[in-house]
Motif scaffolding. Sequence first.
Motif, PDB file in Angstrom:
ATOM      1  N   PRO A 186       5.581  93.449   6.976  1.00  0.00           N
ATOM      2  CA  PRO A 186       4.362  94.091   6.179  1.00  0.00           C
ATOM      3  C   PRO A 186       4.868  95.426   5.510  1.00  0.00           C
ATOM      4  O   PRO A 186       4.058  95.916   4.660  1.00  0.00           O
ATOM      5  CB  PRO A 186       3.155  94.088   7.040  1.00  0.00           C
ATOM      6  CG  PRO A 186       3.665  94.411   8.384  1.00  0.00           C
ATOM      7  CD  PRO A 186       5.093  93.641   8.371  1.00  0.00           C
ATOM      8  N   ARG A 187       5.713  95.900   6.024  1.00  0.00           N
ATOM      9  CA  ARG A 187       6.159  97.329   5.410  1.00  0.00           C
ATOM     10  C   ARG A 187       7.613  97.212   4.941  1.00  0.00           C
ATOM     11  O   ARG A 187       8.703  96.763   5.753  1.00  0.00           O
ATOM     12  CB  ARG A 187       6.199  98.415   6.475  1.00  0.00           C
ATOM     13  CG  ARG A 187       4.883  98.647   7.124  1.00  0.00           C
ATOM     14  CD  ARG A 187       5.122  99.393   8.396  1.00  0.00           C
ATOM     15  NE  ARG A 187       3.960  99.796   8.836  1.00  0.00           N
ATOM     16  CZ  ARG A 187       3.322  99.137  10.072  1.00  0.00           C
ATOM     17  NH1 ARG A 187       3.885  98.189  10.489  1.00  0.00           N
ATOM     18  NH2 ARG A 187       1.958  99.482  10.670  1.00  0.00           N
ATOM     19  N   SER A 188       7.911  97.174   3.736  1.00  0.00           N
ATOM     20  CA  SER A 188       9.448  96.963   3.234  1.00  0.00           C
ATOM     21  C   SER A 188       9.508  97.183   1.909  1.00  0.00           C
ATOM     22  O   SER A 188       8.509  97.885   1.203  1.00  0.00           O
ATOM     23  CB  SER A 188       9.661  95.091   3.175  1.00  0.00           C
ATOM     24  OG  SER A 188       8.921  94.757   2.397  1.00  0.00           O
ATOM     25  N   GLU A 189      10.755  97.287   1.455  1.00  0.00           N
ATOM     26  CA  GLU A 189      10.835  97.937   0.008  1.00  0.00           C
ATOM     27  C   GLU A 189       9.944  96.944  -0.884  1.00  0.00           C
ATOM     28  O   GLU A 189       9.246  97.501  -1.916  1.00  0.00           O
ATOM     29  CB  GLU A 189      12.111  97.514  -0.412  1.00  0.00           C
ATOM     30  CG  GLU A 189      12.740  98.150  -1.806  1.00  0.00           C
ATOM     31  CD  GLU A 189      13.915  98.331  -2.331  1.00  0.00           C
ATOM     32  OE1 GLU A 189      14.398  98.462  -3.324  1.00  0.00           O
ATOM     33  OE2 GLU A 189      14.705  97.404  -1.350  1.00  0.00           O
ATOM     34  N   LYS A 190       9.741  95.721  -0.534  1.00  0.00           N
ATOM     35  CA  LYS A 190       8.766  94.728  -1.628  1.00  0.00           C
ATOM     36  C   LYS A 190       7.383  95.495  -1.601  1.00  0.00           C
ATOM     37  O   LYS A 190       6.604  95.270  -2.503  1.00  0.00           O
ATOM     38  CB  LYS A 190       8.716  93.559  -1.027  1.00  0.00           C
ATOM     39  CG  LYS A 190       8.025  92.635  -1.922  1.00  0.00           C
ATOM     40  CD  LYS A 190       8.404  91.163  -1.278  1.00  0.00           C
ATOM     41  CE  LYS A 190       7.375  90.087  -2.344  1.00  0.00           C
ATOM     42  NZ  LYS A 190       6.021  90.387  -2.473  1.00  0.00           N
ATOM     43  N   THR A 191       6.886  95.949  -0.377  1.00  0.00           N
ATOM     44  CA  THR A 191       5.591  96.318  -0.350  1.00  0.00           C
ATOM     45  C   THR A 191       5.326  97.971  -0.658  1.00  0.00           C
ATOM     46  O   THR A 191       4.562  98.530  -0.387  1.00  0.00           O
ATOM     47  CB  THR A 191       5.004  96.194   0.878  1.00  0.00           C
ATOM     48  OG1 THR A 191       5.727  97.067   1.902  1.00  0.00           O
ATOM     49  CG2 THR A 191       4.969  94.744   1.422  1.00  0.00           C
ATOM     50  N   GLY A 192       6.528  98.582  -1.176  1.00  0.00           N
ATOM     51  CA  GLY A 192       6.394  99.862  -1.220  1.00  0.00           C
ATOM     52  C   GLY A 192       6.605 100.621  -0.217  1.00  0.00           C
ATOM     53  O   GLY A 192       6.178 102.144   0.100  1.00  0.00           O
ATOM     54  N   TRP A 193       6.854 100.154   0.872  1.00  0.00           N
ATOM     55  CA  TRP A 193       6.855 100.502   2.238  1.00  0.00           C
ATOM     56  C   TRP A 193       5.836 101.084   2.891  1.00  0.00           C
ATOM     57  O   TRP A 193       5.507 101.762   3.835  1.00  0.00           O
ATOM     58  CB  TRP A 193       8.027 101.971   2.370  1.00  0.00           C
ATOM     59  CG  TRP A 193       9.420 101.730   1.837  1.00  0.00           C
ATOM     60  CD1 TRP A 193      10.005 101.943   0.842  1.00  0.00           C
ATOM     61  CD2 TRP A 193      10.290 100.773   2.683  1.00  0.00           C
ATOM     62  NE1 TRP A 193      11.257 101.313   0.823  1.00  0.00           N
ATOM     63  CE2 TRP A 193      11.436 100.673   1.900  1.00  0.00           C
ATOM     64  CE3 TRP A 193      10.408 100.121   3.881  1.00  0.00           C
ATOM     65  CZ2 TRP A 193      12.602 100.025   2.437  1.00  0.00           C
ATOM     66  CZ3 TRP A 193      11.392  99.629   4.399  1.00  0.00           C
ATOM     67  CH2 TRP A 193      12.472  99.356   3.633  1.00  0.00           C
ATOM     68  N   LYS A 194       4.635 100.540   2.163  1.00  0.00           N
ATOM     69  CA  LYS A 194       3.443 100.494   2.838  1.00  0.00           C
ATOM     70  C   LYS A 194       2.857  99.306   3.643  1.00  0.00           C
ATOM     71  O   LYS A 194       3.417  98.338   3.458  1.00  0.00           O
ATOM     72  CB  LYS A 194       2.152 100.730   1.742  1.00  0.00           C
ATOM     73  CG  LYS A 194       2.589 102.192   0.539  1.00  0.00           C
ATOM     74  CD  LYS A 194       1.617 102.125  -0.355  1.00  0.00           C
ATOM     75  CE  LYS A 194       1.903 103.440  -1.288  1.00  0.00           C
ATOM     76  NZ  LYS A 194       0.869 103.516  -2.238  1.00  0.00           N
TER      77      LYS A 194
END
Length: 309
Positions: A186-194
């Motif tokens: 749930p924390r990744s580049e895809k989610t903007g690290w949020k």
Amino acid sequence: GVVLGCVLALAWAGVCEGAAGEGGALDEIGWCRSVFSKKTGQPRPHYSVDKYRGPEFHGVIEDLELFTGLTTNELEVRVKRLNQFGFHTEHAFLDPKSNAELAWYYATSATYLFALVPHPPISAVLGMKPANGPVLDYSGGVGNNIVPLLERGVAAHYIGINSLEEDFARFRVERRDLPGATFLSPRSEKTGWKLDAAGALPEDGSYGVILAMDVLEHIPKYHLVAQKMVNSLRPGGLLLENTPFEREETVPEGGDYRIHLTSGGVTMQEALGETMERIGVPPEKRGAFKVWRKKGGDPDELAKMWPAV
């Protein structure tokens, strides 16, 4: 479902910030302000660790003993939610006073690791075949669905929010040396690290099945997440969901931190859209979940998928 759902309800970017949410039953005895209902917050003295040692639970207790190093008696009080190991005690100790604090509480809760143990895999999982894969368990908890899926040779993906639960689910998969597992952060580049478990959904039409058990009723504007699930299914893919919305429409003064929300007046059919059709309610020991199919797809391929459900 409860852990991920509650966090999504509070932390999903663009949906929950500043939103009050809707519906749900207030806790009648004052535990945890309005977060936990009376039913959810109470201990479960009738639960027993030994009850969950059978093959139906795929070794979850044995795994938990190894993972935690705790004795049977030490696990027993936690699974039963007794004394300081209840939701209400953990919440009262941390006493979150903002959406961010409450989201962080769910993301780091130790209580939920033990509370989710008594949930066996849903019946449909035990009939799935490789043709159903990849299967996404959205809000995968302690891995009670992903482990039997992988044991059956079905490629399975996991999205969770609680770090301890995800570590335990990984532990169970690695201990068995099961191939075919993918853990989506749930924390990744895809989610903007949020922290954004909804943003972790690929929306690439790749999944044959998505499991969403007891999660969507925790999310304000749940239809936005439901649409991401639809976009993540391939034509002919299945959504298996159990979503016990609350009927009450009132919102507590100061914001809604309750577990179960109302649908906000949006039916599941409206949320999923015209590309999804409801096709059945299979028998299930803990209540009937609903099955939805994304229109389209090869009829021969669909015939391989449907018998599993």
